[in-house]
Design a protein around this motif. Structure first.
Motif, PDB file in Angstrom:
ATOM      1  N   LEU A 296       0.991  -1.179  -0.024  1.00 34.99           N
ATOM      2  CA  LEU A 296       0.106  -0.014   0.067  1.00 34.99           C
ATOM      3  C   LEU A 296       0.814   1.237  -0.037  1.00 34.99           C
ATOM      4  O   LEU A 296       0.633   2.229  -0.585  1.00 34.99           O
ATOM      5  CB  LEU A 296      -0.926  -0.107   1.255  1.00 34.99           C
ATOM      6  CG  LEU A 296      -1.989  -0.939   1.142  1.00 34.99           C
ATOM      7  CD1 LEU A 296      -2.788  -0.931   2.523  1.00 34.99           C
ATOM      8  CD2 LEU A 296      -3.056  -0.635   0.194  1.00 34.99           C
ATOM      9  N   GLY A 297       2.087   1.205   0.813  1.00 31.71           N
ATOM     10  CA  GLY A 297       2.924   2.333   0.664  1.00 31.71           C
ATOM     11  C   GLY A 297       3.440   2.721  -0.680  1.00 31.71           C
ATOM     12  O   GLY A 297       3.467   3.783  -1.009  1.00 31.71           O
ATOM     13  N   ASP A 298       3.823   1.849  -1.167  1.00 29.39           N
ATOM     14  CA  ASP A 298       4.584   1.834  -2.590  1.00 29.39           C
ATOM     15  C   ASP A 298       3.416   2.357  -3.452  1.00 29.39           C
ATOM     16  O   ASP A 298       3.703   3.098  -4.487  1.00 29.39           O
ATOM     17  CB  ASP A 298       4.973   0.448  -3.027  1.00 29.39           C
ATOM     18  CG  ASP A 298       6.120  -0.111  -2.189  1.00 29.39           C
ATOM     19  OD1 ASP A 298       7.062   0.846  -1.862  1.00 29.39           O
ATOM     20  OD2 ASP A 298       6.571  -1.053  -2.448  1.00 29.39           O
ATOM     21  N   ARG A 299       2.173   2.022  -3.502  1.00 30.68           N
ATOM     22  CA  ARG A 299       0.960   2.433  -4.394  1.00 30.68           C
ATOM     23  C   ARG A 299       0.625   3.797  -4.079  1.00 30.68           C
ATOM     24  O   ARG A 299       0.505   4.550  -5.010  1.00 30.68           O
ATOM     25  CB  ARG A 299       0.032   1.298  -4.447  1.00 30.68           C
ATOM     26  CG  ARG A 299      -1.067   1.575  -5.377  1.00 30.68           C
ATOM     27  CD  ARG A 299      -2.162   0.680  -5.436  1.00 30.68           C
ATOM     28  NE  ARG A 299      -2.820   0.583  -6.618  1.00 30.68           N
ATOM     29  CZ  ARG A 299      -4.003   1.411  -6.355  1.00 30.68           C
ATOM     30  NH1 ARG A 299      -4.563   1.856  -5.576  1.00 30.68           N
ATOM     31  NH2 ARG A 299      -4.941   1.463  -7.577  1.00 30.68           N
ATOM     32  N   LEU A 300       0.194   3.711  -2.889  1.00 31.27           N
ATOM     33  CA  LEU A 300      -0.486   5.060  -2.336  1.00 31.27           C
ATOM     34  C   LEU A 300       0.541   6.409  -1.754  1.00 31.27           C
ATOM     35  O   LEU A 300       0.224   7.327  -1.513  1.00 31.27           O
ATOM     36  CB  LEU A 300      -1.533   4.720  -1.234  1.00 31.27           C
ATOM     37  CG  LEU A 300      -2.482   3.983  -1.656  1.00 31.27           C
ATOM     38  CD1 LEU A 300      -3.625   3.726  -0.829  1.00 31.27           C
ATOM     39  CD2 LEU A 300      -3.213   4.439  -3.120  1.00 31.27           C
TER      40      LEU A 300
ATOM     41  N   PRO B 296      13.606   2.323  -5.670  1.00 33.13           N
ATOM     42  CA  PRO B 296      12.500   3.222  -4.937  1.00 33.13           C
ATOM     43  C   PRO B 296      11.363   2.713  -4.944  1.00 33.13           C
ATOM     44  O   PRO B 296      10.541   2.808  -3.984  1.00 33.13           O
ATOM     45  CB  PRO B 296      12.937   4.323  -5.372  1.00 33.13           C
ATOM     46  CG  PRO B 296      14.401   4.617  -5.923  1.00 33.13           C
ATOM     47  CD  PRO B 296      14.495   3.153  -6.748  1.00 33.13           C
ATOM     48  N   ALA B 297      10.922   2.164  -6.371  1.00 33.73           N
ATOM     49  CA  ALA B 297       9.428   1.931  -6.495  1.00 33.73           C
ATOM     50  C   ALA B 297       8.940   0.719  -5.700  1.00 33.73           C
ATOM     51  O   ALA B 297       7.735   0.499  -5.372  1.00 33.73           O
ATOM     52  CB  ALA B 297       9.284   1.580  -7.819  1.00 33.73           C
ATOM     53  N   TYR B 298       9.849  -0.067  -4.982  1.00 34.79           N
ATOM     54  CA  TYR B 298       9.650  -1.378  -4.190  1.00 34.79           C
ATOM     55  C   TYR B 298      10.157  -1.163  -2.714  1.00 34.79           C
ATOM     56  O   TYR B 298      10.419  -2.023  -2.010  1.00 34.79           O
ATOM     57  CB  TYR B 298       9.995  -2.463  -4.894  1.00 34.79           C
ATOM     58  CG  TYR B 298       9.129  -2.986  -6.091  1.00 34.79           C
ATOM     59  CD1 TYR B 298       8.201  -3.538  -5.770  1.00 34.79           C
ATOM     60  CD2 TYR B 298       9.635  -2.546  -7.236  1.00 34.79           C
ATOM     61  CE1 TYR B 298       7.609  -3.900  -6.992  1.00 34.79           C
ATOM     62  CE2 TYR B 298       8.917  -2.736  -8.458  1.00 34.79           C
ATOM     63  CZ  TYR B 298       7.905  -3.610  -8.305  1.00 34.79           C
ATOM     64  OH  TYR B 298       7.116  -3.891  -9.414  1.00 34.79           O
ATOM     65  N   SER B 299      10.522   0.012  -2.280  1.00 30.38           N
ATOM     66  CA  SER B 299      10.994   0.369  -0.866  1.00 30.38           C
ATOM     67  C   SER B 299      10.179  -0.053   0.108  1.00 30.38           C
ATOM     68  O   SER B 299      10.592  -0.611   1.156  1.00 30.38           O
ATOM     69  CB  SER B 299      11.461   1.728  -0.844  1.00 30.38           C
ATOM     70  OG  SER B 299      10.428   2.583  -0.960  1.00 30.38           O
TER      71      SER B 299
END
Length: 472
Positions: A86-90, A404-407
């Motif tokens: 959710l953090g990576d998406r939103l 970074p997109a998957y941190s």
């Protein structure tokens, strides 16, 4: 707000705000993140000394008392990867703030609970808030401190919060219960959470959002089931024994859920973590190192707490003070490792930290059946120092392996494996104390097993942690 192409395949994402200007405010993001993380871990440990009093006042059954403790842990561990996704998406800051708000409100509900079922329900929601806080904490630190040297120091201080909260929890919990009552174990989260929210909203830049990435709900459900079932089985193993049918069934179902997760990840168009990341030496190895040192450290804290209270007659407050040598070293070790890594790289620090911790637990195991307390101070200091000394490098290894997109997902993976390591260490420690020929034998065996776990982590560090020093 400007938009940019993401690094993992061109999906649109909002660009982050500029980082805060250097100066006295540059520590605000670290304070915000560490406050949230400390609050989460403290609630795992401080509740242990309050549960007997809570059970008496709320007329809770034995099952109800167990769920007050374990319900939080199950939801926390099970939903970590969901929180990371959710953090990576939103956006990590948004989800982190949601988590803090949920955690504070549910803490208030815990404090106001008038029955065991209502307290258990509030604890389950509190665990969900924790699962939203923790993955975003590392992602926000990576975003806030782009310079490797500063980021390593931030990771080190973040990691030290776990050790401090783990050992200070019984001390603080005992102090609160004996002075102002058990409800303050939860009420203390309200001012901490409020300060965390204010600091985050004022001093932490907005995180990029990747609205084009869909959440793979079948995979999320599978991993929630796998982690929750495994954690539940490990918790029960300490009470029922490893051969109990319920424990074996839980482990078997967890394994099936894990297989379902892997199969789904291979087929998914938008996996939680791309398979090539999971197969990378740095990501996989760093996660296993985290599992092993949490296994050793939390197994030591759990068995030492039982030793001090049940065998030596220490009070809850006295037990917290007795464990203080392990806590005192964590902050010092994290600061030192954060400063040294710019010169040495992460591998020497992780390797030497795991060796030192292994020597500490081996020293406890070799100290005899009933050693005097002063003989245990050095082993506890070695375990606390070594674990915290290695945590900075292992955290940097895992986070550095992910784009970074998957941190958020990488942080969630690392913390999920650490949570499994903690649960396994506690369960095995409890089982050994219950089934060994004598209490002292079980304690020494538990410490020896923890030392072996630290040695295995040291070996993995040589294979998986990068050797090249970071450039400033």
């Amino acid at each position: 707000m400007a938009f940019a192409e993401s690094a993992d395949g061109g999906e649109p994402m909002s660009s982050p705000e500029p980082a805060p200007e250097p100066g006295r405010r540059s520590w605000a993001p670290l304070l915000a993140v560490c406050a949230g993380y400390f609050m989460v871990i403290l609630d795992v440990t401080a509740i242990n000394v309050a549960v007997p009093v809570i059970g008496r006042e709320l007329s809770a059954s034995l099952t109800g008392i167990q769920w007050i403790t374990d319900g939080y842990t199950l939801v926390f561990a099970g939903f970590l990867l969901t929180g990371g996704a959710l953090g990576d998406r939103l956006g990590s800051r948004r989800v982190f703030c949601w988590g803090v708000a949920v955690f504070v409100l549910s803490s208030a509900a815990c404090a106001l609970a008038t029955s065991a079922p209502s307290l258990v329900a509030a604890r389950l929601v509190e665990g969900l808030g924790a699962a939203l806080i923790v993955p975003g904490s590392l992602a926000l630190l990576q975003q806030a401190y782009p310079v490797p040297a500063a980021r390593s120091r931030a990771f080190g201080l973040w990691g030290s919060m776990a050790g401090i909260a783990a050992a200070a929890g019984p001390l603080l919990g005992g102090l609160l219960v004996s002075t102002v009552g058990w409800r303050w174990v939860f009420l203390i989260n309200l001012p901490v959470g409020a300060a965390c929210l204010v600091l985050t909203l004022r001093h932490v830049a907005r995180s990029p959002q990747r609205a084009g990435r869909a959440l793979d709900w079948p995979a999320q459900c599978a991993v929630v089931a796998a982690v929750a079932l495994l954690t539940a089985a490990l918790n029960e193993a300490g009470r029922r024994g490893w051969s109990d049918p319920a424990v074996l069934a839980g482990v078997g179902l967890a394994a099936l859920s894990a297989v379902a997760f892997v199969v789904r990840e291979r087929l998914a168009r938008s996996p939680v973590l791309p398979p090539n990341l999971l197969r990378s030496r740095e990501m996989g190895g760093g996660a296993v190192i985290g599992l092993l040192f949490n296994f050793g450290f939390y197994g030591m804290v759990f068995t030492a707490s039982l030793e001090f209270q049940h065998q030596r007659g220490f009070s809850a407050l006295g037990t917290g003070l007795a464990l203080f040598p392990a806590v005192a070293m964590t902050m010092f070790a994290s600061v030192l490792s954060g400063r040294l890594t710019r010169y040495t790289g992460d591998r020497p620090l992780v390797f030497s930290g795991m060796l030192l911790a292994a020597l500490g637990l081996a020293g406890w195991a070799a100290a005899g059946a009933d050693p005097a307390y002063p003989l245990l101070v050095a082993p506890m200091m070695a375990a606390g120092f070594g674990t915290s000394f290695a945590l900075t490098g292992s955290t940097a290894t895992v986070m550095g392996a992910a784009p970074p997109a998957y941190s958020g997902a990488a942080s969630a993976l690392f913390n999920t494996t650490r949570q499994i390591g903690s649960a396994t260490g506690v369960a095995l420690g409890g089982s050994l104390l219950a089934t060994a020929g004598g209490y002292g034998t079980g304690l020494r065996t538990s410490m020896a097993v923890g030392a072996l776990a630290y040695l295995a982590a040291a070996g993995l560090a040589l294979l998986c942690v990068p050797a090249i020093p970071k450039k400033t």
